[in-house]
Design a protein around this motif. Sequence first.
Motif, mmCIF file in Angstrom:
data_model
loop_
_atom_site.group_PDB
_atom_site.id
_atom_site.type_symbol
_atom_site.label_atom_id
_atom_site.label_comp_id
_atom_site.label_asym_id
_atom_site.label_seq_id
_atom_site.Cartn_x
_atom_site.Cartn_y
_atom_site.Cartn_z
ATOM 1 N N UNK A 278 27.587 53.410 30.077
ATOM 2 C CA UNK A 278 28.181 52.514 31.079
ATOM 3 C C UNK A 278 29.437 53.114 31.695
ATOM 4 N N UNK A 279 30.092 54.058 30.959
ATOM 5 C CA UNK A 279 31.333 54.649 31.492
ATOM 6 C C UNK A 279 31.057 55.686 32.587
ATOM 7 N N UNK A 280 29.786 56.013 32.768
ATOM 8 C CA UNK A 280 29.478 57.080 33.746
ATOM 9 C C UNK A 280 29.682 56.580 35.173
ATOM 10 N N UNK A 281 30.387 57.411 35.925
ATOM 11 C CA UNK A 281 30.697 57.034 37.299
ATOM 12 C C UNK A 281 30.525 58.271 38.180
ATOM 13 N N UNK A 282 29.747 58.147 39.226
ATOM 14 C CA UNK A 282 29.558 59.308 40.110
ATOM 15 C C UNK A 282 30.300 59.052 41.416
ATOM 16 N N UNK A 283 30.999 60.109 41.866
ATOM 17 C CA UNK A 283 31.769 59.946 43.116
ATOM 18 C C UNK A 283 31.014 60.595 44.251
ATOM 19 N N UNK A 284 30.509 59.786 45.171
ATOM 20 C CA UNK A 284 29.749 60.363 46.290
ATOM 21 C C UNK A 284 30.657 61.180 47.200
ATOM 22 N N UNK A 285 31.966 60.865 47.153
ATOM 23 C CA UNK A 285 32.885 61.567 48.054
ATOM 24 C C UNK A 285 33.307 62.926 47.499
ATOM 25 N N UNK A 286 32.976 63.210 46.221
ATOM 26 C CA UNK A 286 33.433 64.484 45.636
ATOM 27 C C UNK A 286 32.593 65.637 46.164
ATOM 28 N N UNK A 287 33.190 66.848 46.156
ATOM 29 C CA UNK A 287 32.414 67.988 46.664
ATOM 30 C C UNK A 287 31.377 68.439 45.642
ATOM 31 N N UNK A 288 31.551 68.051 44.378
ATOM 32 C CA UNK A 288 30.591 68.464 43.351
ATOM 33 C C UNK A 288 29.300 67.648 43.504
ATOM 34 N N UNK A 289 28.143 68.315 43.381
ATOM 35 C CA UNK A 289 26.862 67.624 43.501
ATOM 36 C C UNK A 289 26.783 66.459 42.507
ATOM 37 N N UNK A 290 26.038 65.426 42.905
ATOM 38 C CA UNK A 290 25.934 64.236 42.041
ATOM 39 C C UNK A 290 25.287 64.574 40.703
ATOM 40 N N UNK A 291 24.218 65.410 40.750
ATOM 41 C CA UNK A 291 23.531 65.698 39.479
ATOM 42 C C UNK A 291 24.427 66.529 38.562
ATOM 43 N N UNK B 31 27.748 66.230 38.505
ATOM 44 C CA UNK B 31 28.705 65.261 37.944
ATOM 45 C C UNK B 31 28.076 64.539 36.763
ATOM 46 N N UNK B 32 26.810 64.118 36.949
ATOM 47 C CA UNK B 32 26.127 63.377 35.885
ATOM 48 C C UNK B 32 25.917 64.271 34.663
ATOM 49 N N UNK B 33 25.479 65.492 34.932
ATOM 50 C CA UNK B 33 25.260 66.457 33.840
ATOM 51 C C UNK B 33 26.551 66.658 33.046
ATOM 52 N N UNK B 34 27.688 66.885 33.737
ATOM 53 C CA UNK B 34 28.956 67.152 33.043
ATOM 54 C C UNK B 34 29.372 65.951 32.194
ATOM 55 N N UNK B 35 29.197 64.746 32.775
ATOM 56 C CA UNK B 35 29.650 63.569 32.020
ATOM 57 C C UNK B 35 28.776 63.312 30.794
ATOM 58 N N UNK B 36 27.451 63.498 30.955
ATOM 59 C CA UNK B 36 26.563 63.314 29.791
ATOM 60 C C UNK B 36 26.840 64.382 28.741
ATOM 61 N N UNK B 37 27.053 65.585 29.222
ATOM 62 C CA UNK B 37 27.314 66.717 28.316
ATOM 63 C C UNK B 37 28.556 66.432 27.466
ATOM 64 N N UNK B 38 29.583 65.928 28.147
ATOM 65 C CA UNK B 38 30.827 65.632 27.455
ATOM 66 C C UNK B 38 30.606 64.553 26.391
ATOM 67 N N UNK B 39 29.843 63.502 26.770
ATOM 68 C CA UNK B 39 29.584 62.408 25.808
ATOM 69 C C UNK B 39 28.809 62.934 24.595
ATOM 70 N N UNK B 40 27.870 63.865 24.855
ATOM 71 C CA UNK B 40 27.073 64.402 23.741
ATOM 72 C C UNK B 40 27.953 65.286 22.852
ATOM 73 N N UNK B 41 28.718 66.184 23.492
ATOM 74 C CA UNK B 41 29.533 67.118 22.688
ATOM 75 C C UNK B 41 30.629 66.397 21.911
ATOM 76 N N UNK B 42 31.143 65.324 22.476
ATOM 77 C CA UNK B 42 32.177 64.562 21.760
ATOM 78 C C UNK B 42 31.574 63.694 20.665
ATOM 79 N N UNK B 43 30.238 63.646 20.594
ATOM 80 C CA UNK B 43 29.564 62.852 19.566
ATOM 81 C C UNK B 43 29.470 61.383 19.953
ATOM 82 N N UNK B 44 29.830 61.057 21.202
ATOM 83 C CA UNK B 44 29.763 59.648 21.594
ATOM 84 C C UNK B 44 28.331 59.205 21.890
ATOM 85 N N UNK B 45 27.476 60.173 22.171
ATOM 86 C CA UNK B 45 26.032 59.887 22.232
ATOM 87 C C UNK B 45 25.404 60.640 21.065
ATOM 88 N N UNK B 46 24.896 59.908 20.117
ATOM 89 C CA UNK B 46 24.420 60.566 18.883
ATOM 90 C C UNK B 46 23.011 61.120 19.036
#
Length: 490
Positions: free
Chosen positions: A3-16, A18-33
Amino acid sequence: MIASIELKKSASKHLYLQLYSQLRELILKGELEADTKLPPIRKFSKKLSVNNITIVNAYNLLEEEDLVYKKVGSGTFVAPLTNQHKEEQNNYLDEQVYIDEDTKFTEQQEKMINFATGAPTPDLFPIAPFKRLVNKVLDRDGGYAFGYQKSQGYLELRKTISSYITNYNIKADIDEIQIISGAQQGIDILAKTFLDYGDTVFVERPTYPGAISVFNSRKANIVEIPITSEGIDTAVLEEKLAEYNPEFLYLMPNFQNPTGYSYSKTTKERIIELANEYSLLIIEDDCLGDLNYTSKDNKSLKSLDQNQRIIYIKSFSKVFMPGLRLAFLLIPNRYFEDILISKYISDIFTDGLVQRVLDLYFKEEMWEEQITTLKDTYSQRYQTMCNALQEYLPQKVEFTIPQGGLNFWLELPAELTDKKLQQQALKKDINLAPGSVFYAAAPPDNRIRLSIAAASQKEIRRGIKKLASIIKDQLENNGYQLNNSFLPLV
Ligand SMILES: Cc1ncc(COP(=O)(O)O)c(C=O)c1O
Protein backbone atom coordinates in the motif's frame (compact mmCIF):
# COMPACT_ATOMS: atom_id res chain seq x y z
CA MET A 1 3.57 -2.78 2.64
CA ILE A 2 2.42 -2.78 -0.96
CA ALA A 3 0.00 0.00 0.00
CA SER A 4 2.99 2.34 0.54
CA ILE A 5 3.91 2.12 -3.14
CA GLU A 6 3.45 5.36 -4.98
CA LEU A 7 4.36 6.07 -8.59
CA LYS A 8 5.01 9.60 -9.78
CA LYS A 9 3.85 10.13 -13.34
CA SER A 10 5.66 13.46 -13.38
CA ALA A 11 9.07 11.90 -12.60
CA SER A 12 11.57 11.36 -15.40
CA LYS A 13 12.13 7.77 -14.26
CA HIS A 14 9.94 5.21 -16.07
CA LEU A 15 6.93 4.00 -14.09
CA TYR A 16 7.97 0.34 -14.23
CA LEU A 17 11.45 1.30 -12.95
CA GLN A 18 9.89 3.24 -10.08
CA LEU A 19 7.75 0.22 -9.23
CA TYR A 20 10.69 -2.17 -9.57
CA SER A 21 12.89 -0.04 -7.25
CA GLN A 22 10.20 0.27 -4.60
CA LEU A 23 9.36 -3.45 -4.61
CA ARG A 24 13.05 -4.31 -4.61
CA GLU A 25 13.61 -2.12 -1.58
CA LEU A 26 10.67 -3.70 0.29
CA ILE A 27 12.02 -7.19 -0.49
CA LEU A 28 15.63 -6.40 0.46
CA LYS A 29 14.57 -4.72 3.69
CA GLY A 30 12.60 -7.88 4.54
CA GLU A 31 9.31 -5.98 4.58
CA LEU A 32 7.97 -8.36 1.95
CA GLU A 33 8.80 -11.85 3.15
CA ALA A 34 9.68 -14.92 1.11
CA ASP A 35 6.70 -16.59 -0.60
CA THR A 36 4.46 -13.53 -0.19
CA LYS A 37 2.26 -13.32 -3.24
CA LEU A 38 2.58 -10.06 -5.17
CA PRO A 39 -0.68 -8.51 -6.37
CA PRO A 40 -2.07 -9.89 -9.65
CA ILE A 41 -1.13 -7.79 -12.67
CA ARG A 42 -4.57 -6.44 -13.58
CA LYS A 43 -5.58 -5.62 -10.02
CA PHE A 44 -2.26 -3.91 -9.32
CA SER A 45 -2.30 -1.89 -12.53
CA LYS A 46 -5.82 -0.69 -11.73
CA LYS A 47 -4.81 0.28 -8.21
CA LEU A 48 -1.77 2.22 -9.40
CA SER A 49 -3.59 3.61 -12.49
CA VAL A 50 -0.95 2.33 -14.90
CA ASN A 51 -0.89 -0.07 -17.86
CA ASN A 52 -0.60 -3.82 -17.27
CA ILE A 53 2.73 -3.75 -19.07
CA THR A 54 4.20 -1.51 -16.34
CA ILE A 55 3.57 -4.24 -13.75
CA VAL A 56 4.77 -6.99 -16.11
CA ASN A 57 8.04 -5.16 -16.79
CA ALA A 58 8.69 -4.48 -13.09
CA TYR A 59 8.02 -8.13 -12.18
CA ASN A 60 10.29 -9.28 -15.04
CA LEU A 61 13.17 -7.16 -13.75
CA LEU A 62 12.73 -8.57 -10.23
CA GLU A 63 12.61 -12.09 -11.65
CA GLU A 64 15.88 -11.50 -13.52
CA GLU A 65 17.48 -10.71 -10.16
CA ASP A 66 15.93 -13.81 -8.55
CA LEU A 67 14.01 -11.59 -6.16
CA VAL A 68 10.69 -13.09 -7.23
CA TYR A 69 9.56 -16.32 -8.84
CA LYS A 70 6.53 -17.10 -10.98
CA LYS A 71 4.18 -20.06 -10.63
CA VAL A 72 2.21 -20.75 -13.79
CA GLY A 73 -1.45 -20.09 -13.12
CA SER A 74 -0.86 -18.83 -9.56
CA GLY A 75 1.06 -15.57 -9.92
CA THR A 76 4.31 -13.95 -8.78
CA PHE A 77 5.86 -14.57 -5.35
CA VAL A 78 8.73 -13.10 -3.34
CA ALA A 79 11.74 -15.42 -3.54
CA PRO A 80 13.87 -16.38 -0.50
CA LEU A 81 16.88 -14.05 -0.36
CA THR A 82 20.14 -15.51 -1.63
CA ASN A 83 23.40 -14.92 0.30
CA GLN A 84 24.29 -12.19 -2.13
CA HIS A 85 20.95 -10.48 -1.51
CA LYS A 86 21.49 -10.78 2.24
CA GLU A 87 24.83 -9.02 1.93
CA GLU A 88 23.15 -6.31 -0.06
CA GLN A 89 20.42 -6.11 2.60
CA ASN A 90 23.10 -5.46 5.26
CA ASN A 91 24.71 -2.80 3.17
CA TYR A 92 21.45 -1.16 2.31
CA LEU A 93 21.56 1.77 4.70
CA ASP A 94 25.27 2.41 4.21
CA GLU A 95 24.70 2.40 0.51
CA GLN A 96 21.95 5.02 0.76
CA VAL A 97 24.36 7.40 2.50
CA TYR A 98 26.99 6.66 -0.10
CA ILE A 99 24.67 7.33 -3.03
CA ASP A 100 23.47 10.60 -1.52
CA GLU A 101 27.04 11.83 -1.17
CA ASP A 102 27.81 10.79 -4.72
CA THR A 103 24.80 12.66 -6.03
CA LYS A 104 25.79 15.82 -4.18
CA PHE A 105 29.23 15.62 -5.72
CA THR A 106 27.94 15.35 -9.28
CA GLU A 107 25.36 18.08 -8.71
CA GLN A 108 28.13 20.45 -7.71
CA GLN A 109 30.23 19.42 -10.68
CA GLU A 110 27.43 19.88 -13.13
CA LYS A 111 26.31 23.35 -12.29
CA MET A 112 26.43 24.45 -15.93
CA ILE A 113 22.90 24.82 -17.29
CA ASN A 114 23.04 23.47 -20.80
CA PHE A 115 20.53 24.96 -23.24
CA ALA A 116 22.99 24.39 -26.11
CA THR A 117 22.70 20.69 -26.68
CA GLY A 118 19.80 18.90 -28.36
CA ALA A 119 20.93 15.58 -26.88
CA PRO A 120 19.00 13.98 -24.01
CA THR A 121 20.90 13.32 -20.77
CA PRO A 122 21.76 9.85 -19.37
CA ASP A 123 19.19 10.08 -16.56
CA LEU A 124 16.52 9.69 -19.25
CA PHE A 125 17.98 6.46 -20.63
CA PRO A 126 16.21 3.17 -19.79
CA ILE A 127 19.33 1.30 -18.69
CA ALA A 128 17.83 -1.54 -16.60
CA PRO A 129 15.42 -2.84 -19.27
CA PHE A 130 18.08 -2.40 -21.91
CA LYS A 131 20.44 -4.55 -19.88
CA ARG A 132 17.75 -7.20 -19.52
CA LEU A 133 17.09 -7.25 -23.26
CA VAL A 134 20.81 -7.34 -24.14
CA ASN A 135 21.09 -10.50 -22.03
CA LYS A 136 17.99 -11.94 -23.64
CA VAL A 137 19.40 -11.32 -27.12
CA LEU A 138 22.76 -12.84 -26.16
CA ASP A 139 21.08 -15.92 -24.70
CA ARG A 140 18.95 -16.28 -27.80
CA ASP A 141 21.32 -15.40 -30.66
CA GLY A 142 24.80 -15.74 -29.13
CA GLY A 143 27.56 -14.90 -31.60
CA TYR A 144 25.12 -14.21 -34.45
CA ALA A 145 24.54 -10.77 -32.97
CA PHE A 146 28.24 -10.01 -33.55
CA GLY A 147 28.75 -11.44 -37.02
CA TYR A 148 28.49 -9.47 -40.24
CA GLN A 149 24.91 -8.36 -40.71
CA LYS A 150 22.87 -7.58 -43.80
CA SER A 151 23.57 -4.05 -45.02
CA GLN A 152 19.86 -3.36 -45.32
CA GLY A 153 19.34 -4.16 -41.64
CA TYR A 154 18.09 -6.94 -39.35
CA LEU A 155 15.03 -8.48 -40.99
CA GLU A 156 12.97 -8.80 -37.80
CA LEU A 157 13.57 -5.14 -36.95
CA ARG A 158 12.54 -4.08 -40.45
CA LYS A 159 9.33 -6.08 -40.08
CA THR A 160 8.70 -4.45 -36.70
CA ILE A 161 9.30 -0.97 -38.13
CA SER A 162 7.07 -1.69 -41.10
CA SER A 163 4.18 -2.40 -38.76
CA TYR A 164 5.07 0.35 -36.25
CA ILE A 165 4.98 3.15 -38.84
CA THR A 166 1.37 2.38 -39.67
CA ASN A 167 0.70 4.32 -36.43
CA TYR A 168 1.98 7.35 -38.32
CA ASN A 169 -0.26 6.58 -41.32
CA ILE A 170 2.79 5.57 -43.31
CA LYS A 171 2.95 2.43 -45.36
CA ALA A 172 6.31 0.95 -46.29
CA ASP A 173 7.12 -2.69 -46.77
CA ILE A 174 10.28 -4.26 -45.52
CA ASP A 175 12.08 -3.77 -48.84
CA GLU A 176 11.66 -0.02 -48.52
CA ILE A 177 13.27 0.16 -45.10
CA GLN A 178 16.99 0.75 -44.67
CA ILE A 179 18.47 0.62 -41.17
CA ILE A 180 21.18 3.23 -40.63
CA SER A 181 23.64 4.15 -37.90
CA GLY A 182 21.93 7.40 -36.90
CA ALA A 183 20.14 10.07 -38.94
CA GLN A 184 23.44 11.85 -39.52
CA GLN A 185 24.65 8.82 -41.43
CA GLY A 186 21.34 8.83 -43.30
CA ILE A 187 21.93 12.38 -44.51
CA ASP A 188 25.49 11.48 -45.42
CA ILE A 189 24.63 8.39 -47.45
CA LEU A 190 21.83 10.23 -49.25
CA ALA A 191 24.27 13.00 -50.12
CA LYS A 192 26.74 10.36 -51.35
CA THR A 193 24.00 8.83 -53.47
CA PHE A 194 22.56 11.97 -55.02
CA LEU A 195 25.13 14.77 -54.96
CA ASP A 196 28.10 15.38 -57.21
CA TYR A 197 30.42 18.36 -57.17
CA GLY A 198 28.43 21.53 -57.85
CA ASP A 199 24.98 19.92 -57.70
CA THR A 200 22.27 22.02 -56.13
CA VAL A 201 20.46 21.12 -52.94
CA PHE A 202 17.64 23.11 -51.31
CA VAL A 203 17.47 23.51 -47.53
CA GLU A 204 15.40 25.52 -45.09
CA ARG A 205 16.98 28.72 -43.81
CA PRO A 206 17.99 28.16 -41.01
CA THR A 207 18.58 24.40 -40.85
CA TYR A 208 20.36 21.60 -39.03
CA PRO A 209 24.15 22.29 -39.18
CA GLY A 210 24.99 18.56 -39.47
CA ALA A 211 23.20 18.60 -42.84
CA ILE A 212 24.97 21.79 -43.98
CA SER A 213 28.34 20.17 -43.21
CA VAL A 214 27.46 17.06 -45.21
CA PHE A 215 26.31 19.04 -48.25
CA ASN A 216 29.42 21.25 -48.05
CA SER A 217 31.59 18.14 -47.90
CA ARG A 218 30.07 17.09 -51.27
CA LYS A 219 30.89 20.61 -52.58
CA ALA A 220 27.21 21.08 -53.32
CA ASN A 221 25.59 24.38 -54.13
CA ILE A 222 23.33 25.00 -51.13
CA VAL A 223 20.28 27.16 -51.77
CA GLU A 224 18.53 28.31 -48.60
CA ILE A 225 14.79 28.90 -48.60
CA PRO A 226 13.42 30.94 -45.68
CA ILE A 227 11.21 29.23 -43.15
CA THR A 228 8.42 31.05 -41.30
CA SER A 229 6.29 29.85 -38.39
CA GLU A 230 4.01 28.25 -41.05
CA GLY A 231 6.86 26.32 -42.64
CA ILE A 232 9.11 26.81 -45.64
CA ASP A 233 8.09 29.79 -47.79
CA THR A 234 6.40 27.99 -50.69
CA ALA A 235 6.33 31.09 -52.91
CA VAL A 236 10.13 31.38 -52.68
CA LEU A 237 10.42 27.60 -53.12
CA GLU A 238 8.47 27.82 -56.36
CA GLU A 239 10.61 30.73 -57.62
CA LYS A 240 13.77 28.77 -56.87
CA LEU A 241 12.39 25.64 -58.52
CA ALA A 242 11.89 27.65 -61.68
CA GLU A 243 15.50 28.85 -61.47
CA TYR A 244 17.38 25.69 -60.36
CA ASN A 245 17.09 21.97 -60.81
CA PRO A 246 17.94 20.69 -57.30
CA GLU A 247 18.86 17.08 -56.60
CA PHE A 248 16.60 17.28 -53.54
CA LEU A 249 15.07 19.46 -50.84
CA TYR A 250 16.04 18.64 -47.25
CA LEU A 251 13.50 19.68 -44.61
CA MET A 252 11.99 19.06 -41.16
CA PRO A 253 8.24 19.71 -41.25
CA ASN A 254 7.58 19.10 -37.54
CA PHE A 255 9.23 21.03 -34.69
CA GLN A 256 12.07 22.06 -36.94
CA ASN A 257 15.66 22.27 -35.74
CA PRO A 258 16.57 25.02 -34.83
CA THR A 259 13.36 27.09 -35.00
CA GLY A 260 10.81 24.72 -33.45
CA TYR A 261 8.41 25.78 -36.25
CA SER A 262 5.92 23.29 -37.70
CA TYR A 263 4.51 23.37 -41.20
CA SER A 264 0.83 24.20 -41.56
CA LYS A 265 -1.45 21.79 -43.42
CA THR A 266 -1.59 24.25 -46.34
CA THR A 267 2.20 24.41 -46.55
CA LYS A 268 2.52 20.63 -46.44
CA GLU A 269 -0.06 20.19 -49.19
CA ARG A 270 1.54 22.87 -51.35
CA ILE A 271 4.95 21.22 -51.02
CA ILE A 272 3.52 17.91 -52.16
CA GLU A 273 1.92 19.68 -55.14
CA LEU A 274 5.22 21.35 -56.05
CA ALA A 275 7.10 18.09 -55.64
CA ASN A 276 4.73 16.45 -58.13
CA GLU A 277 4.82 19.40 -60.52
CA TYR A 278 8.62 19.70 -60.57
CA SER A 279 9.52 16.01 -59.96
CA LEU A 280 11.25 17.16 -56.82
CA LEU A 281 12.79 14.62 -54.44
CA ILE A 282 12.29 15.54 -50.78
CA ILE A 283 14.29 14.30 -47.82
CA GLU A 284 12.14 14.57 -44.72
CA ASP A 285 14.06 14.42 -41.42
CA ASP A 286 11.55 13.54 -38.70
CA CYS A 287 13.83 13.53 -35.67
CA LEU A 288 11.38 15.13 -33.25
CA GLY A 289 7.94 14.28 -34.66
CA ASP A 290 7.07 12.09 -31.63
CA LEU A 291 7.49 14.99 -29.22
CA ASN A 292 4.17 16.64 -29.89
CA TYR A 293 2.72 18.62 -26.98
CA THR A 294 0.07 20.94 -28.41
CA SER A 295 0.00 20.39 -32.17
CA LYS A 296 -3.28 19.13 -33.63
CA ASP A 297 -1.72 18.09 -36.91
CA ASN A 298 1.84 16.86 -36.91
CA LYS A 299 1.46 14.51 -39.82
CA SER A 300 4.60 13.77 -41.73
CA LEU A 301 4.93 14.73 -45.38
CA LYS A 302 5.64 11.07 -46.04
CA SER A 303 2.12 10.17 -44.88
CA LEU A 304 0.72 12.57 -47.51
CA ASP A 305 2.96 11.37 -50.31
CA GLN A 306 1.08 9.38 -52.98
CA ASN A 307 3.82 9.47 -55.60
CA GLN A 308 6.96 8.22 -53.91
CA ARG A 309 8.60 11.63 -53.86
CA ILE A 310 9.84 11.43 -50.28
CA ILE A 311 12.71 9.76 -48.51
CA TYR A 312 11.92 9.72 -44.82
CA ILE A 313 14.54 9.66 -42.04
CA LYS A 314 13.65 8.74 -38.48
CA SER A 315 16.22 8.70 -35.72
CA PHE A 316 15.97 6.97 -32.35
CA SER A 317 18.50 9.37 -30.83
CA LYS A 318 16.10 11.89 -29.34
CA VAL A 319 13.48 9.45 -28.14
CA PHE A 320 15.67 6.54 -27.04
CA MET A 321 19.47 6.75 -26.69
CA PRO A 322 21.78 8.61 -29.09
CA GLY A 323 24.71 6.34 -28.26
CA LEU A 324 23.00 3.40 -29.93
CA ARG A 325 23.43 5.10 -33.31
CA LEU A 326 20.15 3.81 -34.69
CA ALA A 327 17.76 5.25 -37.25
CA PHE A 328 15.97 4.16 -40.41
CA LEU A 329 15.20 5.41 -43.88
CA LEU A 330 12.01 4.81 -45.84
CA ILE A 331 13.01 4.79 -49.47
CA PRO A 332 10.98 4.74 -52.69
CA ASN A 333 11.83 1.55 -54.55
CA ARG A 334 13.62 3.18 -57.46
CA TYR A 335 16.42 4.52 -55.23
CA PHE A 336 16.82 1.49 -53.08
CA GLU A 337 19.84 -0.16 -54.68
CA ASP A 338 21.92 3.01 -55.00
CA ILE A 339 21.30 3.91 -51.37
CA LEU A 340 22.16 0.38 -50.25
CA ILE A 341 25.51 0.68 -52.00
CA SER A 342 26.19 4.01 -50.26
CA LYS A 343 25.33 2.45 -46.92
CA TYR A 344 27.65 -0.48 -47.64
CA ILE A 345 30.48 1.89 -48.56
CA SER A 346 29.96 3.86 -45.33
CA ASP A 347 30.04 1.15 -42.67
CA ILE A 348 28.78 -2.09 -44.28
CA PHE A 349 26.02 -2.49 -41.68
CA THR A 350 24.59 -1.12 -38.45
CA ASP A 351 25.46 -2.84 -35.15
CA GLY A 352 23.61 -6.18 -35.00
CA LEU A 353 23.27 -6.31 -31.23
CA VAL A 354 21.51 -2.97 -30.86
CA GLN A 355 19.19 -3.72 -33.79
CA ARG A 356 18.10 -6.93 -32.04
CA VAL A 357 17.64 -5.21 -28.70
CA LEU A 358 15.54 -2.45 -30.26
CA ASP A 359 13.42 -5.08 -31.99
CA LEU A 360 12.73 -6.77 -28.64
CA TYR A 361 11.93 -3.39 -27.12
CA PHE A 362 9.04 -3.12 -29.55
CA LYS A 363 8.06 -6.78 -29.35
CA GLU A 364 7.86 -6.68 -25.56
CA GLU A 365 5.64 -3.60 -25.86
CA MET A 366 7.99 -1.33 -23.96
CA TRP A 367 8.22 1.26 -26.68
CA GLU A 368 4.91 2.92 -25.92
CA GLU A 369 5.93 3.51 -22.32
CA GLN A 370 9.32 4.81 -23.41
CA ILE A 371 7.72 7.45 -25.62
CA THR A 372 5.04 8.32 -23.06
CA THR A 373 7.56 8.78 -20.24
CA LEU A 374 9.91 10.86 -22.34
CA LYS A 375 7.10 12.98 -23.72
CA ASP A 376 5.77 13.61 -20.21
CA THR A 377 9.18 14.79 -19.04
CA TYR A 378 9.77 16.97 -22.06
CA SER A 379 6.29 18.46 -22.07
CA GLN A 380 6.78 19.59 -18.46
CA ARG A 381 10.10 21.17 -19.40
CA TYR A 382 8.44 22.71 -22.44
CA GLN A 383 5.70 24.28 -20.31
CA THR A 384 8.28 25.58 -17.83
CA MET A 385 10.32 27.05 -20.68
CA CYS A 386 7.23 28.74 -22.21
CA ASN A 387 6.33 30.26 -18.84
CA ALA A 388 9.88 31.34 -17.99
CA LEU A 389 10.45 33.01 -21.37
CA GLN A 390 7.18 34.90 -21.07
CA GLU A 391 7.81 35.87 -17.48
CA TYR A 392 11.44 36.93 -17.57
CA LEU A 393 12.54 38.00 -21.05
CA PRO A 394 12.41 41.68 -22.01
CA GLN A 395 9.80 42.44 -24.66
CA LYS A 396 12.46 43.26 -27.21
CA VAL A 397 13.36 39.57 -27.45
CA GLU A 398 11.00 37.88 -29.91
CA PHE A 399 10.03 34.25 -30.15
CA THR A 400 7.23 31.96 -31.33
CA ILE A 401 6.07 29.24 -28.96
CA PRO A 402 6.63 25.89 -30.70
CA GLN A 403 4.02 23.12 -30.59
CA GLY A 404 6.45 20.38 -29.74
CA GLY A 405 10.05 19.21 -29.97
CA LEU A 406 13.01 20.47 -27.99
CA ASN A 407 13.93 23.84 -29.46
CA PHE A 408 13.08 27.49 -28.83
CA TRP A 409 14.31 30.07 -31.31
CA LEU A 410 14.81 33.60 -30.04
CA GLU A 411 15.43 36.78 -32.00
CA LEU A 412 17.52 39.22 -29.99
CA PRO A 413 17.30 42.99 -30.38
CA ALA A 414 19.69 44.15 -33.10
CA GLU A 415 22.01 45.67 -30.46
CA LEU A 416 22.99 42.19 -29.24
CA THR A 417 24.92 39.42 -30.94
CA ASP A 418 24.54 35.68 -30.44
CA LYS A 419 28.25 35.03 -29.81
CA LYS A 420 28.64 37.87 -27.33
CA LEU A 421 25.57 36.76 -25.43
CA GLN A 422 26.87 33.21 -25.38
CA GLN A 423 30.20 34.40 -23.93
CA GLN A 424 28.46 36.42 -21.23
CA ALA A 425 26.12 33.54 -20.42
CA LEU A 426 29.00 31.05 -20.16
CA LYS A 427 30.54 33.24 -17.47
CA LYS A 428 27.35 32.65 -15.47
CA ASP A 429 27.34 28.88 -16.17
CA ILE A 430 24.73 28.93 -18.89
CA ASN A 431 25.34 27.57 -22.35
CA LEU A 432 23.22 28.24 -25.45
CA ALA A 433 23.51 27.69 -29.19
CA PRO A 434 24.38 30.80 -31.23
CA GLY A 435 21.97 31.06 -34.15
CA SER A 436 24.63 31.77 -36.76
CA VAL A 437 25.72 28.11 -36.88
CA PHE A 438 22.37 27.14 -38.42
CA TYR A 439 22.93 29.00 -41.71
CA ALA A 440 24.85 27.95 -44.82
CA ALA A 441 25.75 31.54 -45.75
CA ALA A 442 25.39 35.15 -44.57
CA PRO A 443 24.02 34.31 -41.13
CA PRO A 444 22.24 36.94 -39.09
CA ASP A 445 24.00 37.33 -35.75
CA ASN A 446 21.06 38.03 -33.45
CA ARG A 447 19.37 34.63 -33.10
CA ILE A 448 19.89 31.99 -30.43
CA ARG A 449 18.53 28.47 -29.95
CA LEU A 450 17.60 27.22 -26.50
CA SER A 451 17.02 23.48 -26.10
CA ILE A 452 15.18 21.72 -23.28
CA ALA A 453 16.87 18.37 -23.97
CA ALA A 454 19.38 18.55 -21.15
CA ALA A 455 17.92 21.04 -18.65
CA SER A 456 15.58 20.15 -15.78
CA GLN A 457 12.55 22.29 -14.97
CA LYS A 458 14.42 23.87 -12.07
CA GLU A 459 17.40 24.64 -14.30
CA ILE A 460 15.15 26.09 -16.97
CA ARG A 461 13.56 28.57 -14.55
CA ARG A 462 16.88 29.49 -12.96
CA GLY A 463 18.72 29.64 -16.31
CA ILE A 464 16.14 31.77 -18.12
CA LYS A 465 15.93 34.19 -15.20
CA LYS A 466 19.71 34.62 -15.28
CA LEU A 467 19.81 34.82 -19.07
CA ALA A 468 17.10 37.49 -19.04
CA SER A 469 19.10 39.57 -16.59
CA ILE A 470 22.25 39.23 -18.75
CA ILE A 471 20.23 40.42 -21.77
CA LYS A 472 18.79 43.34 -19.81
CA ASP A 473 22.29 44.34 -18.61
CA GLN A 474 23.64 44.24 -22.14
CA LEU A 475 20.76 46.28 -23.49
CA GLU A 476 21.28 48.88 -20.79
CA ASN A 477 25.01 49.02 -21.52
CA ASN A 478 24.10 49.62 -25.15
CA GLY A 479 22.13 52.69 -24.18
CA TYR A 480 18.70 51.14 -24.70
CA GLN A 481 16.44 52.00 -21.74
CA LEU A 482 14.03 49.22 -20.82
CA ASN A 483 10.68 50.68 -20.01
CA ASN A 484 8.20 47.92 -19.43
CA SER A 485 5.62 50.36 -18.13
CA PHE A 486 5.46 52.23 -21.45
CA LEU A 487 1.88 52.82 -22.56
CA PRO A 488 0.88 54.33 -25.90
CA LEU A 489 -0.71 57.81 -25.73
CA VAL A 490 -4.34 57.58 -26.75
C1 LIG B 1 17.47 17.43 -37.47
C2 LIG B 1 18.49 16.41 -37.07
N1 LIG B 1 18.80 15.43 -37.92
C3 LIG B 1 19.72 14.51 -37.60
C4 LIG B 1 20.38 14.54 -36.39
C5 LIG B 1 21.39 13.49 -36.09
O1 LIG B 1 20.75 12.45 -35.39
P1 LIG B 1 21.46 11.06 -35.08
O2 LIG B 1 21.91 11.10 -33.67
O3 LIG B 1 20.36 10.03 -35.29
O4 LIG B 1 22.57 10.88 -36.04
C6 LIG B 1 20.08 15.54 -35.48
C7 LIG B 1 20.77 15.61 -34.20
O5 LIG B 1 20.62 16.51 -33.42
C8 LIG B 1 19.11 16.51 -35.83
O6 LIG B 1 18.78 17.51 -35.00
